[in-house]
Every structure is written in structure tokens, then in C-alpha cells.
Motif scaffolding. Structure first.
Motif, PDB file in Angstrom:
ATOM      1  N   ILE A 191       0.775  -1.224  -0.080  1.00  0.00           N
ATOM      2  CA  ILE A 191       0.129   0.071  -0.092  1.00  0.00           C
ATOM      3  C   ILE A 191       0.845   1.256  -0.020  1.00  0.00           C
ATOM      4  CG2 ILE A 191      -1.678   1.257   1.203  1.00  0.00           C
ATOM      5  CD1 ILE A 191      -2.570  -1.688   2.221  1.00  0.00           C
ATOM      6  N   CYS A 192       0.700   2.051  -0.854  1.00  0.00           N
ATOM      7  CA  CYS A 192       1.234   3.336  -1.093  1.00  0.00           C
ATOM      8  C   CYS A 192       1.017   4.651  -0.866  1.00  0.00           C
ATOM      9  CB  CYS A 192       2.179   3.152  -2.604  1.00  0.00           C
ATOM     10  SG  CYS A 192       3.093   1.634  -3.040  1.00  0.00           S
ATOM     11  N   ARG A 193       1.375   5.459  -0.275  1.00  0.00           N
ATOM     12  CA  ARG A 193       0.727   6.852  -0.151  1.00  0.00           C
ATOM     13  C   ARG A 193       1.711   7.655  -0.419  1.00  0.00           C
ATOM     14  NH1 ARG A 193      -3.010   3.952  -0.295  1.00  0.00           N
ATOM     15  NH2 ARG A 193      -4.405   3.251   1.413  1.00  0.00           N
ATOM     16  N   TYR A 194       1.311   8.975  -1.091  1.00  0.00           N
ATOM     17  CA  TYR A 194       1.981  10.284  -1.343  1.00  0.00           C
ATOM     18  C   TYR A 194       2.037  11.139  -0.107  1.00  0.00           C
ATOM     19  CZ  TYR A 194       3.675  14.449  -3.553  1.00  0.00           C
ATOM     20  OH  TYR A 194       4.880  15.342  -3.721  1.00  0.00           O
ATOM     21  N   LEU A 195       2.988  11.343   0.628  1.00  0.00           N
ATOM     22  CA  LEU A 195       3.124  12.302   1.709  1.00  0.00           C
ATOM     23  C   LEU A 195       3.423  13.796   1.451  1.00  0.00           C
ATOM     24  CD1 LEU A 195       5.595   9.957   3.731  1.00  0.00           C
ATOM     25  CD2 LEU A 195       2.865   9.815   3.839  1.00  0.00           C
ATOM     26  N   GLY A 196       3.495  14.124   0.460  1.00  0.00           N
ATOM     27  CA  GLY A 196       3.934  15.241  -0.178  1.00  0.00           C
ATOM     28  C   GLY A 196       5.468  15.876  -0.062  1.00  0.00           C
ATOM     29  N   ASP A 197       5.890  16.686  -0.764  1.00  0.00           N
ATOM     30  CA  ASP A 197       7.247  17.116  -0.682  1.00  0.00           C
ATOM     31  C   ASP A 197       8.024  16.126  -1.463  1.00  0.00           C
ATOM     32  OD1 ASP A 197       9.412  18.920  -0.486  1.00  0.00           O
ATOM     33  OD2 ASP A 197       9.865  18.214   1.545  1.00  0.00           O
ATOM     34  N   LEU A 198       7.403  15.363  -2.518  1.00  0.00           N
ATOM     35  CA  LEU A 198       7.950  14.307  -3.179  1.00  0.00           C
ATOM     36  C   LEU A 198       8.499  12.962  -2.720  1.00  0.00           C
ATOM     37  CD1 LEU A 198      10.435  16.424  -5.483  1.00  0.00           C
ATOM     38  CD2 LEU A 198       7.873  15.907  -5.885  1.00  0.00           C
ATOM     39  N   GLN A 199       7.794  12.802  -1.394  1.00  0.00           N
ATOM     40  CA  GLN A 199       8.265  11.570  -0.311  1.00  0.00           C
ATOM     41  C   GLN A 199       6.751  10.811  -0.667  1.00  0.00           C
ATOM     42  OE1 GLN A 199      10.368  12.126   3.103  1.00  0.00           O
ATOM     43  NE2 GLN A 199       9.169  14.128   3.141  1.00  0.00           N
ATOM     44  N   THR A 200       7.003   9.509  -0.422  1.00  0.00           N
ATOM     45  CA  THR A 200       6.057   8.322  -0.310  1.00  0.00           C
ATOM     46  C   THR A 200       6.284   7.259   0.752  1.00  0.00           C
ATOM     47  OG1 THR A 200       7.216   6.658  -1.776  1.00  0.00           O
ATOM     48  CG2 THR A 200       5.912   8.313  -2.913  1.00  0.00           C
ATOM     49  N   GLU A 201       5.208   6.643   1.157  1.00  0.00           N
ATOM     50  CA  GLU A 201       5.465   5.839   2.190  1.00  0.00           C
ATOM     51  C   GLU A 201       4.622   4.500   1.515  1.00  0.00           C
ATOM     52  OE1 GLU A 201       5.416   5.924   6.554  1.00  0.00           O
ATOM     53  OE2 GLU A 201       3.404   5.625   6.117  1.00  0.00           O
ATOM     54  N   ALA A 202       5.391   3.184   1.821  1.00  0.00           N
ATOM     55  CA  ALA A 202       4.824   2.190   1.369  1.00  0.00           C
ATOM     56  C   ALA A 202       5.004   1.192   2.587  1.00  0.00           C
ATOM     57  CB  ALA A 202       5.868   1.261   0.320  1.00  0.00           C
ATOM     58  N   ARG A 203       3.766   0.537   2.548  1.00  0.00           N
ATOM     59  CA  ARG A 203       3.384  -0.448   3.682  1.00  0.00           C
ATOM     60  C   ARG A 203       3.250  -1.756   3.150  1.00  0.00           C
ATOM     61  NH1 ARG A 203      -1.176  -2.366   6.346  1.00  0.00           N
ATOM     62  NH2 ARG A 203      -2.323  -0.942   5.332  1.00  0.00           N
ATOM     63  N   HIS A 204       3.979  -2.716   3.758  1.00  0.00           N
ATOM     64  CA  HIS A 204       3.982  -4.141   3.306  1.00  0.00           C
ATOM     65  C   HIS A 204       2.848  -5.024   4.090  1.00  0.00           C
ATOM     66  CE1 HIS A 204       4.874  -8.396   3.433  1.00  0.00           C
ATOM     67  NE2 HIS A 204       5.377  -8.313   2.223  1.00  0.00           N
ATOM     68  N   GLU A 205       1.741  -5.166   3.376  1.00  0.00           N
ATOM     69  CA  GLU A 205       0.523  -5.531   4.081  1.00  0.00           C
ATOM     70  C   GLU A 205       0.654  -6.660   5.003  1.00  0.00           C
ATOM     71  OE1 GLU A 205      -3.204  -7.256   2.266  1.00  0.00           O
ATOM     72  OE2 GLU A 205      -3.723  -5.215   2.686  1.00  0.00           O
ATOM     73  N   GLY A 206       1.550  -7.714   4.500  1.00  0.00           N
ATOM     74  CA  GLY A 206       1.776  -9.043   5.381  1.00  0.00           C
ATOM     75  C   GLY A 206       2.379  -8.751   6.497  1.00  0.00           C
ATOM     76  N   SER A 207       3.414  -8.002   6.734  1.00  0.00           N
ATOM     77  CA  SER A 207       4.332  -7.599   7.749  1.00  0.00           C
ATOM     78  C   SER A 207       4.040  -6.392   8.523  1.00  0.00           C
ATOM     79  CB  SER A 207       5.702  -7.739   7.359  1.00  0.00           C
ATOM     80  OG  SER A 207       6.177  -6.698   6.720  1.00  0.00           O
ATOM     81  N   ALA A 208       3.265  -5.414   7.830  1.00  0.00           N
ATOM     82  CA  ALA A 208       2.851  -4.016   8.405  1.00  0.00           C
ATOM     83  C   ALA A 208       4.450  -3.302   8.344  1.00  0.00           C
ATOM     84  CB  ALA A 208       2.406  -4.112   9.788  1.00  0.00           C
ATOM     85  N   THR A 209       5.301  -3.591   7.753  1.00  0.00           N
ATOM     86  CA  THR A 209       6.794  -3.029   7.698  1.00  0.00           C
ATOM     87  C   THR A 209       6.633  -1.873   6.585  1.00  0.00           C
ATOM     88  OG1 THR A 209       7.917  -4.976   7.930  1.00  0.00           O
ATOM     89  CG2 THR A 209       9.223  -3.093   6.981  1.00  0.00           C
ATOM     90  N   HIS A 210       7.278  -0.607   7.096  1.00  0.00           N
ATOM     91  CA  HIS A 210       6.997   0.508   6.264  1.00  0.00           C
ATOM     92  C   HIS A 210       8.363   0.889   5.678  1.00  0.00           C
ATOM     93  CE1 HIS A 210       2.906   2.097   7.923  1.00  0.00           C
ATOM     94  NE2 HIS A 210       3.316   1.073   8.673  1.00  0.00           N
ATOM     95  N   LEU A 211       8.340   1.409   4.544  1.00  0.00           N
ATOM     96  CA  LEU A 211       9.697   2.318   3.996  1.00  0.00           C
ATOM     97  C   LEU A 211       9.256   3.542   3.160  1.00  0.00           C
ATOM     98  CD1 LEU A 211      10.027   1.951   0.826  1.00  0.00           C
ATOM     99  CD2 LEU A 211      10.408  -0.314   1.481  1.00  0.00           C
ATOM    100  N   ARG A 212      10.090   4.445   3.175  1.00  0.00           N
ATOM    101  CA  ARG A 212       9.786   5.706   2.690  1.00  0.00           C
ATOM    102  C   ARG A 212      10.852   5.810   1.468  1.00  0.00           C
ATOM    103  NH1 ARG A 212       8.130  10.612   6.748  1.00  0.00           N
ATOM    104  NH2 ARG A 212       6.394   9.289   7.609  1.00  0.00           N
ATOM    105  N   THR A 213      10.176   6.665   0.544  1.00  0.00           N
ATOM    106  CA  THR A 213      11.187   7.104  -0.712  1.00  0.00           C
ATOM    107  C   THR A 213      11.119   8.528  -0.676  1.00  0.00           C
ATOM    108  OG1 THR A 213       9.390   7.036  -2.402  1.00  0.00           O
ATOM    109  CG2 THR A 213      10.508   5.059  -1.955  1.00  0.00           C
ATOM    110  N   ASP A 214      12.099   9.287  -1.625  1.00  0.00           N
ATOM    111  CA  ASP A 214      12.243  10.526  -1.709  1.00  0.00           C
ATOM    112  C   ASP A 214      12.956  10.844  -2.933  1.00  0.00           C
ATOM    113  OD1 ASP A 214      12.262  13.264  -1.374  1.00  0.00           O
ATOM    114  OD2 ASP A 214      13.841  13.367  -0.069  1.00  0.00           O
ATOM    115  N   ALA A 215      12.412  11.707  -3.721  1.00  0.00           N
ATOM    116  CA  ALA A 215      13.089  11.846  -5.064  1.00  0.00           C
ATOM    117  C   ALA A 215      14.458  12.445  -4.708  1.00  0.00           C
ATOM    118  CB  ALA A 215      12.282  12.958  -5.726  1.00  0.00           C
ATOM    119  N   PRO A 216      15.433  11.794  -5.698  1.00  0.00           N
ATOM    120  CA  PRO A 216      16.571  12.162  -5.853  1.00  0.00           C
ATOM    121  C   PRO A 216      17.116  13.498  -6.156  1.00  0.00           C
ATOM    122  CG  PRO A 216      16.157  10.913  -7.762  1.00  0.00           C
ATOM    123  CD  PRO A 216      15.062  11.134  -7.018  1.00  0.00           C
TER     124      PRO A 216
END
Length: 144
Positions: free
Chosen positions: A6-31
């Protein structure tokens, strides 16, 4: 088998993704070279990360199935972006440090496993992928 991310846009070119099975989160940012601040992995960095972690995982499965220890083992992946449109990953160069104490049979098994990991099998032919097997990486990883 399916996995939901599950991916969400957080604003300021950042996103957060959640792995549904483990509920682990990671974020991305534009380079930096694409309007971002490079505060964490970029989406294309995750492609390089996927390759490196996949080949190590598949090599670990191979070692376990054949009754030997893989550690120490490490991989570096260098991602190169295209310099002309369209913006895309142009190449991935993986360097895999295998344990020195492995015999030639086990080394061949691991190299074959790495070359055929699921991510490697999923990368489009337009992306040049190279893989080199070494005894150690520049940081001394896998010098066993």
C-alpha cells in the motif's frame, strides 16, 4: 501468490509504502537530480536494492538447500540513470562477495542462483545488468 504493498504520497516528493503482510513501512524521496532532497531511497534505488537483496536471498536458499553456510556474503549494486530522455534506469552493476572458503562446486551453485534470481528474471531487457563475483568488497565485506 500475491503480495499487497500500500503506497501513499506524503507530499514534498516523498512516499510511504506498507507491506500488508508484515506491516513494515519504508519511505522514498525523489533524488537530488530529479527535484528531490535524497533524504532516503528513491524509487529507482529500490530497483537496485531489490536486485542485491534478491540475489543474496536466493543464494542463501541455495546454500541452505545444499547444506553449507553462506556467511560472510555481501553485494553492492551500482545504479546508473540514463542521461537522455526518457528518464530511466540504464544499468545495474552488481558485485557479489562470496566467502573464500567455498569450494568451486558451491561457488558455481551460488553464481547460477544469483544469475537467475526472480528480480533478475523480471528486469526489462532495456536495462543492462552485469554481475561480478569477488572475494571481498571495498568495505571488506565477505572476506571470510
Amino acid at each position: 501468490m500475491s503480495t499487497v504493498i500500500i503506497c501513499r504520497y506524503l507530499g514534498d516528493l516523498q512516499t510511504e509504502a506498507r507491506h500488508e503482510g508484515s506491516a513494515t513501512h519504508l519511505r522514498t524521496d525523489a533524488p537530488l537530480d530529479n527535484n528531490g532532497k535524497a533524504r532516503t531511497f528513491s524509487p529507482t534505488d529500490l530497483l537496485a536494492t531489490a536486485l542485491g537483496t534478491c540475489l543474496l536471498t536466493i543464494m542463501g536458499i541455495t546454500a541452505r538447500n545444499h547444506g553449507f553456510v553462506l556467511e560472510p556474503c555481501a553485494a553492492d549494486v551500482v545504479k546508473t540513470m540514463s542521461t537522455t530522455p526518457p528518464r530511466r534506469v540504464e544499468s545495474l552493476a552488481a558485485r557479489v562477495a562470496l566467502p573464500r572458503n567455498l569450494g568451486s562446486h558451491h561457488r558455481r551453485l551460488l553464481m547460477q542462483a544469483a544469475l537467475h534470481c526472480p528480480v533478475m528474471n523480471s528486469i526489462a531487457p532495456a536495462i543492462k545488468v552485469t554481475m561480478e563475483f569477488v572475494d571481498r568488497l571495498d568495505d571488506g565485506s565477505a572476506d571470510g
